[in-house]
Design an enzyme around this catalytic site. Structure first.
Site, mmCIF file in Angstrom:
data_model
loop_
_atom_site.group_PDB
_atom_site.id
_atom_site.type_symbol
_atom_site.label_atom_id
_atom_site.label_comp_id
_atom_site.label_asym_id
_atom_site.label_seq_id
_atom_site.Cartn_x
_atom_site.Cartn_y
_atom_site.Cartn_z
ATOM 1 N N GLU A 17 0.938 -1.438 0.041
ATOM 2 C CA GLU A 17 -0.095 0.203 0.310
ATOM 3 C C GLU A 17 0.875 1.131 -0.223
ATOM 4 O O GLU A 17 0.524 2.465 -0.777
ATOM 5 C CB GLU A 17 -0.658 -0.206 1.267
ATOM 6 C CG GLU A 17 -2.059 -0.851 1.449
ATOM 7 C CD GLU A 17 -3.201 -1.039 -0.160
ATOM 8 O OE1 GLU A 17 -3.692 -0.248 -0.345
ATOM 9 O OE2 GLU A 17 -3.255 -1.989 -0.138
ATOM 10 N N SER A 21 -25.472 -34.386 -12.185
ATOM 11 C CA SER A 21 -26.842 -34.248 -13.702
ATOM 12 C C SER A 21 -28.104 -32.912 -12.941
ATOM 13 O O SER A 21 -28.297 -32.916 -13.580
ATOM 14 C CB SER A 21 -27.732 -35.381 -13.719
ATOM 15 O OG SER A 21 -26.789 -36.563 -13.652
#
Length: 737
Positions: free
Chosen positions: A86, A338
């Site tokens: 930062e 499925s």
């Protein structure tokens, strides 16, 4: 020279004037802006989460997440990770990075927008605790003034300590102590370099870079932080290599698992445009859809057969609000198996008029361009209806239909259902739910809710509205649904999935005394199952279950087993006092009588003739715009097919379709007519009463009896006439031959 001096003086004057204007503007804008030390500390006032009745959710509070870590107790690499990520000049500047701000200003001017801010840790701290998140010059000027005041009042270590204890890490974690506990289950003082870099990566955008949301993105940013730490001399090559090899956190600590609903609320909250993690700490109220009693039931629901983790979901169809959500493994993203067949294959094929529930589909082992799927236990049934193929969740028919539909069209429908595909998913194994990442249970639940709601899709939601401390609504969910399928397609799918719940893979739902649709899914490899799913829904509620393990450990559970059983238990609990309404009937869905002879013999869907006997018909549902194109000719106008021959002095008539028709057979000889047969006949009719030297003519008329006893005659067929020759006398010397 005079001109140059004049121009220079003018330029200096303009510059001075601009500076004066700028200073004046700065003083006016920032007038009254003062640092408030009390805001720099962790606040006890946090967002309040309430259930659907407005009652605060018990035992869930953000206040417990607010803990502080002493800067002197943290390892050096914790501070270094955030400085590298930062503000690498944190210990050298006085609150502002002027060079960075100049570069950001230039880029913003070129882009004509606020894309970069070049904020130092000091600026971020005052912005988070004192200001809004709006990107304006006024806010930036106030931020600069507050940062300068901050630097004059506190030491660098004090500033960094306040920053680390107030920064937001996602998942309702404020401060590094809370984040270390949530992500790694440890104290902040025990964080290693890789974990420190992970947390420094997360704060850039918790909703994007959380390892629990997108591990790939998080790893990329984390590794970038580690590279900067190495470049700044914070890590040796050996430490850097070791940190890169460290895995990301995969599962949340046990202590948070009972808070599944709250976790989902904050995950949704962080994705809202109105979200600001720092503003939300000011007494906001988050109204959810939670049914507290149902949530408690879901959390306590278990059986002696439990052999894995699980997720349970209950949502209301009309609002798409989640009433209950419990997940022992977090909101995992897994292969749907499925469960994807109705969404990616059957519903799109019906919508495209490629399929109806009655469509015969060949269930036979086949190679599709190098892909050769198999059915469960290598069981193949030949031609079967699409309804049966879906109910029994047969694999080969699903792949065959997707191959005909096309992957591009399937992808389009999945996009409409909020289920986007990755590039690696675009192949025929998609029909069986084979995917690289898959979906979460709430994502799949939202897609199935579209079927329950007439084909209209809207994602499931946990948050109903948000109010500020003054009771003003700052966000209210508008569940504007978009069309994914036509209403008639959704109605057909619902009916097919009712069959799956009555007699298919979801038949554990069959005992429920009301209309319920169901679909199951199982994913895994030859080594065993990894995921088992069941989704059931009525006209009012959607129920979803996933069972598996966060670490992909194998299980012997299948979708039609425990997951379907859990769905049935949830339904019984919800409808203990009143049954749900039946699904509304769709005017564009019609029931059609079909010719079973053509269907079974030729595997063709034809409408039955108006008076076709019931024993040769069956009924099925169709979209009104996709009714059978032809009717049965077998019973519309019976037509005879017959052959005549003479064998051993007898006349033989060979008939076809005697299993469906009766026959009237007449014989003409020497001007006389005689009825040879009138009713059911064998396939060969023999006329023995014939004489040599005569010519015989026969007519054949097929007919059948309608269910009301009426005789339906077909066209009379005249067969070729036959002459019976007299036998020739034997030659006189036959004995010599």
């Amino acid at each position: 020279m005079k001109i140059i001096r004049k121009m220079t003086a003018l330029l200096l004057g303009l510059t001075a004037a601009a500076a004066c204007i700028g200073i004046a503007y700065y003083l006016i804008v920032t007038g009254g802006t003062r640092l408030q030390p009390e805001r720099l500390q962790t606040t006890e006032e946090t967002a309040r989460v309430v259930d659907a009745r407005g009652v605060q959710i018990s035992d869930i509070s953000l206040k417990n997440a607010n803990r502080s870590a002493r800067i002197e107790e943290l390892p050096d690499h914790v501070r270094q990770a955030f400085i590298a990520a930062e503000d690498k000049n944190f210990y050298r500047h006085r609150g502002l990075d002027c060079g960075g701000m100049a570069r950001a200003l230039w880029k913003n001017l070129r882009a004509r927008s606020f894309r970069q801010g070049a904020s130092t840790i000091s600026q971020q701290l005052v912005k988070n605790t004192h200001l809004s998140g709006e990107k304006t010059i006024r806010r930036k000027l106030k931020e600069i003034k507050l940062a300068r005041q901050l630097e004059r009042r506190y030491t660098k270590d004090e500033i960094l300590s306040m920053y680390l204890n107030t920064i937001y890490f996602g998942h309702a974690c404020y401060g590094i102590a809370s984040a270390a506990d949530f992500y790694f289950g440890k104290d902040a003082a025990a964080l290693d370099p890789a974990e420190s870099a992970t947390l420094a990566a997360v704060i850039r955008s918790p909703n994007r870079y959380s390892p629990l949301i997108d591990g790939e993105k998080c790893r990329a940013v984390r590794d970038g932080v580690l590279r900067r730490m190495r470049g700044l001399g914070f890590l040796t090559e050996q430490e850097y290599a070791a940190a890169l090899a460290r895995p990301l956190p995969q599962a949340r600590p046990e202590g948070r698992r009972a808070e599944s609903y709250l976790d989902a609320v904050f995950a949704e909250l962080e994705a809202l445009p109105v979200f600001s993690p720092y503003a939300m700490r000011g007494g906001y109220t988050i109204h959810t859809y939670m049914d507290a009693e149902l949530q408690h039931y879901a959390e306590q629901l278990r059986t002696d057969a439990d052999r894995s983790g699980k997720s349970l979901l209950v949502a209301e169809n009309q609002s798409r609000g989640v009433l209950a959500w419990f997940a022992t493994e977090g909101n995992v993203r897994r292969q749907p198996g499925s469960l994807l067949k109705p969404l990616a294959v059957y519903a799109p094929a019906i919508e495209e008029n490629l399929l109806s529930p009655a469509t015969p589909v060949l269930d036979k082992k086949e190679n599709f361009g190098g892909y050769s799927p198999s059915n469960y236990r290598e069981d193949y049934a030949g031609y079967i209806s699409a309804r049966r193929a879906l109910a029994e969740s047969r694999n080969v028919p699903a792949v065959r239909i997707l191959n005909e539909l096309g992957l591009e069209r399937a992808e389009g429908y999945l996009d409409r259902l909020g289920l986007p595909l990755r590039d690696g998913d675009k192949n025929l194994s998609l029909a069986l739910g084979g995917m690289t990442k898959g979906y979460t249970l709430p994502e799949l639940g939202g897609a199935y809710a579209a079927l329950a709601c007439g084909g209209k899709y809207a994602p499931l939601a946990f948050i109903r509205k948000i109010e500020d401390s003054q009771g003003r609504t700052i966000y209210e969910r508008k569940s504007a649904a978009a069309s994914a399928f036509s209403e008639d397609t959704a109605a057909l799918m619902n009916d097919m999935l009712r069959t799956a719940a009555r007699s298919g893979t979801a038949k554990k739902l069959a005992a429920l005394p009301y209309e319920i649709c169901g679909k199951t899914g199982t994913a895994g490899t030859e080594a065993g199952n990894t995921d088992a799913w069941a989704i059931a829904y009525t006209s009012e509620h959607l129920l979803g279950v996933w069972m598996g393990n966060a670490d992909n450990a194998r299980t012997d559970i299948s979708g039609g087993g425990l997951p379907c059983h859990y769905a049935a238990l949830l339904a019984k609990h919800i409808y203990a006092d009143a049954k749900p309404k039946a699904f509304p009937r769709c005017a564009d869905v019609v029931r059609c009588r079909l010719d079973s002879v053509s269907y079974e013999r030729d595997h063709v869907v034809r409408a039955a003739a108006p008076q076709q006997p019931q024993r040769y018909t069956f009924t099925e549902l169709f979209r009104a715009c996709n009714l059978p194109a032809s009717a049965s000719s077998l019973f519309t106008e019976p037509r005879a097919r017959a052959e005549i021959s003479v064998q051993n002095g007898r006349i033989c008539i060979d008939l076809c379709l005697t299993e469906y028709y009766e026959y009237r057979i007449k014989r003409r000889v020497n001007g006389e007519e005689r009825l040879l047969a009138d009713g059911f006949c064998e396939s060969r009719v023999i006329d023995k009463d014939v004489c040599a030297g005569q010519r015989y003519t026969y007519t054949v008329t097929p007919f059948y009896r309608s269910d009301d006893g009426k005789l339906i005659y077909g066209t009379e067929l005249t067969l070729p006439s036959v002459y019976i020759r007299k036998p020739s006398p034997p030659p006189s010397d036959w004995w010599r031959q």
